[in-house]
Structures are given as structure tokens and as C-alpha cells.
Design a protein around this motif. Structure first.
Motif, mmCIF file in Angstrom:
data_model
loop_
_atom_site.group_PDB
_atom_site.id
_atom_site.type_symbol
_atom_site.label_atom_id
_atom_site.label_comp_id
_atom_site.label_asym_id
_atom_site.label_seq_id
_atom_site.Cartn_x
_atom_site.Cartn_y
_atom_site.Cartn_z
ATOM 1 N N ALA A 11 16.647 26.430 36.139
ATOM 2 C CA ALA A 11 17.187 27.797 36.116
ATOM 3 C C ALA A 11 16.075 28.813 36.378
ATOM 4 O O ALA A 11 16.274 29.785 37.118
ATOM 5 N N THR A 12 14.906 28.570 35.806
ATOM 6 C CA THR A 12 13.772 29.469 36.025
ATOM 7 C C THR A 12 13.312 29.419 37.482
ATOM 8 O O THR A 12 13.023 30.457 38.093
ATOM 9 N N LYS A 15 15.747 31.335 39.639
ATOM 10 C CA LYS A 15 15.569 32.785 39.468
ATOM 11 C C LYS A 15 14.337 33.262 40.239
ATOM 12 O O LYS A 15 14.371 34.290 40.928
ATOM 13 N N THR A 16 13.266 32.495 40.149
ATOM 14 C CA THR A 16 12.011 32.878 40.791
ATOM 15 C C THR A 16 12.078 32.750 42.304
ATOM 16 O O THR A 16 11.658 33.647 43.035
ATOM 17 N N GLY A 19 16.050 34.217 43.487
ATOM 18 C CA GLY A 19 16.469 35.515 42.976
ATOM 19 C C GLY A 19 17.864 35.531 42.393
ATOM 20 O O GLY A 19 18.497 36.574 42.317
ATOM 21 N N VAL A 20 18.332 34.373 41.946
ATOM 22 C CA VAL A 20 19.677 34.264 41.391
ATOM 23 C C VAL A 20 19.572 33.825 39.929
ATOM 24 O O VAL A 20 18.946 32.801 39.629
ATOM 25 N N ALA A 21 20.168 34.598 39.035
ATOM 26 C CA ALA A 21 20.174 34.242 37.618
ATOM 27 C C ALA A 21 21.330 33.285 37.347
ATOM 28 O O ALA A 21 22.484 33.592 37.666
ATOM 29 N N VAL A 22 21.008 32.118 36.819
ATOM 30 C CA VAL A 22 22.026 31.121 36.480
ATOM 31 C C VAL A 22 21.798 30.657 35.047
ATOM 32 O O VAL A 22 20.694 30.758 34.518
ATOM 33 N N THR A 23 22.849 30.142 34.448
ATOM 34 C CA THR A 23 22.721 29.626 33.083
ATOM 35 C C THR A 23 22.602 28.101 33.124
ATOM 36 O O THR A 23 22.995 27.454 34.100
ATOM 37 N N VAL A 39 23.301 30.408 45.585
ATOM 38 C CA VAL A 39 21.993 29.944 46.066
ATOM 39 C C VAL A 39 22.203 29.256 47.414
ATOM 40 O O VAL A 39 22.859 28.215 47.499
#
Length: 84
Positions: A11-12, A15-16, A19-23, A39
């Protein structure tokens, strides 16, 4: 450094690199696809590039694109463990 990439680490990386925030729950869904999360293939390649740099392995991306996230992570972890 662990020899296995967790859903939290993935997930990190997403995001890095994408650029997509996921759980973690989204990623752990067996049918979850990267495109479902927003993504695209470039984002997946960015994640793979980070994994390759961190773990010193080479992973064939052509075999991973279009697979569910769970299969992607399983294949990547197998490559990392094998040091491929």
C-alpha cells in the motif's frame, strides 16, 4: 529488512509510486485488480522498480500485469525469497 512484502508495504509503495491511496483491506480482496484501485500499468511498473531496487531482484513484469493483486504479491514474494 523482511524477505516478504506485506500488504501494508505494498500500500505504501502504491501511494509513493502511483500516487493512489489504497487500504490493506482493498489489496487483500482476492479478486482485487490494480485497475479497480485506479493503478494503471505504469503505476504497477513503478512498484516493481522499487521492489527490484530494494531487494536486488529482477522480476518479469510481463507475467504480472493484469493479475489480481494477491497473485501479484505472491509472485513478487516468491521472487524476493528466491533472490531471483
Amino acid at each position: 529488512m523482511s524477505s516478504e512484502i506485506t500488504y501494508e508495504e505494498l500500500a505504501t509503495l502504491i501511494k509513493t509510486r502511483a500516487g493512489v491511496a489504497v487500504t490493506v483491506d482493498e489489496l487483500a480482496d482476492p479478486g482485487c485488480m490494480f485497475l479497480d484501485l485506479g493503478v494503471d500499468s505504469l503505476g504497477v511498473l513503478g512498484v516493481l522498480a522499487d521492489v527490484e531496487n530494494r531487494y536486488g531482484v529482477s522480476i518479469d513484469s510481463s507475467d504480472l500485469l493484469g493479475r489480481p493483486v494477491a497473485e501479484f504479491l505472491q509472485t513478487v514474494n516468491s521472487s524476493v525469497k528466491a533472490g531471483a
